[in-house]
Design an enzyme around this catalytic site. Sequence first.
Site, mmCIF file in Angstrom:
data_model
loop_
_atom_site.group_PDB
_atom_site.id
_atom_site.type_symbol
_atom_site.label_atom_id
_atom_site.label_comp_id
_atom_site.label_asym_id
_atom_site.label_seq_id
_atom_site.Cartn_x
_atom_site.Cartn_y
_atom_site.Cartn_z
ATOM 1 N N ASP A 195 0.823 -1.204 0.000
ATOM 2 C CA ASP A 195 0.000 0.000 0.000
ATOM 3 C C ASP A 195 0.871 1.274 0.000
ATOM 4 O O ASP A 195 1.875 1.326 0.715
ATOM 5 C CB ASP A 195 -0.840 -0.054 1.291
ATOM 6 N N GLU A 249 1.576 -0.144 -4.889
ATOM 7 C CA GLU A 249 0.657 0.977 -5.115
ATOM 8 C C GLU A 249 1.458 2.262 -4.933
ATOM 9 O O GLU A 249 1.928 2.554 -3.820
ATOM 10 C CB GLU A 249 -0.523 0.976 -4.132
#
Length: 498
Positions: A195, A249
């Site tokens: 993330d 990401e």
Amino acid sequence: MKPIPWWQESVCYQIYLPSFCDGNGDGRGDFPGLLTRLDHLAALGVGAVWITPFYPSPLVDNGYDISNYCAVDPRFGDMGDFRRVVAGCHARGIRVIIDLVVNHVSSEHPWFQDAWNNPASPYRDYFIFSRQPNNWQSFFSGPAWTPEPDTGEFYYHKFAPQQVDLNWANPQVEREIHRVIDFWIAQGVDGFRFDVINFLTTDGVLADNPMENGEQRHAHDVNQPGIIRALQRLCRYVRQRGEFFLIGEIGSDDLEVIRRYQGADLMDVVFNFNLGSQKTFDASRLFAELTAMRERQPGPPTLFFSSHDMPRMISRFGESARDVDRARAVLALQLTAHGVPFIFQGEEFGMTDFVAQSLEQIVDVQGRTHYQTALEAGMTAEQALAVALEHSRDASRAPLAWEEGDASLRDDYRQLIALRNDTPALRHGHYTTLELTDACLWFSRATPDEQVWVAINFGAPVRNPWQHIEGEMLYGEDALWIGKNQFFIKRSCHGKAQ
Ligand code: GLC
């Protein structure tokens, strides 16, 4: 020749666990629910699932605020349920990617609790405290610093105050994350989706960000020196343990930024927001991004147009609220262009966006924080609601409508995924041509054994999409559907009729 890694051959499917399938009737998706839907995923033909966070968490940001990295939140099930999901996926030939949030932890995490309650805590240096907060803003709006009443210090959080940034300048933090990775590898996972991975490091001196046109430019808090080396160490650590799919990401929609994080010693793929996050449909922009990705990206791009963070592509791209044809054509692009496709749950049923009408219906922390900041900036409640609705990510997070699905769309998903699964050139062939003529995007992808031509017409119906490639030896034509948008595919087996 080096074997092609499995992830380059697979269609990935994103499971946003809280709204995927509720197994115990509490209104929230969970692992027992997911277990009952594995046959659906197998029938679709996906080769991997990415499961969003399921760890113990106060769920301020629906699990992207982890309070224990090595367990399952009881609301999602238990470790036994998790293992059953992994085994059930593997039995069906589906790999399991888990979402790991290593930029921040929940403020309820014992590390932060200890650091917060005790200024002499050894965990204090796991976080970033400062006597003098700078001007950095949270990505959810408002300041990125929250005061600690007892010490007069402030702690740093790039997202909500309940998501406290870890201090990646402290090698101990890295070691802790290594242990987490080992734990999940031992549970049989096949990869990690990291993330907001470009936010891990800061400039080290906490200099103010410059303001440009009233907006803050993130010059000192994201994409900072040291980030590439930190990620190389992280990726090396995982790769030393086997073959895992590493997805990054990168919080950016600029291809020039995104591409820096991909490579043999970095992430296998990065999310191509430059392509996927476009707000409205524009064939020439799609084409421009695909061309740039072809020319400048060091590895396979990702092909996605929806996620839990953005409105669904059906709602964004259609000419009307229920214009599924455009989504069909974009799906054809996703499954035939060069890259790794990611399908977001519910797209295969034709689900459209949930549109909140009132503040009460806004659940997402980003929407709610924007509401608060707008009020504090002097806006009226009505204006603040408009701001909140613009930023809220609830649109794509409604529970999946399992019973109401659009069967014809689901069949198209199955057919197109099968086409990709059965066609090596579509799985890993490189482009030999990529062109846009009027609103018709056409390309060819080839392996040493075969060449496949694809034409996707986003504009007014055309009789012969192949007029541009006259002269090629083409055999066999499939027109998978002919509607407002058209999709055609032809194969040539290097001169031999099929
Ligand atoms: C990522 C997640 C998003 C989350 C944020 C903070 O962008 O996809 O849902 O809010 O990180 O963890």
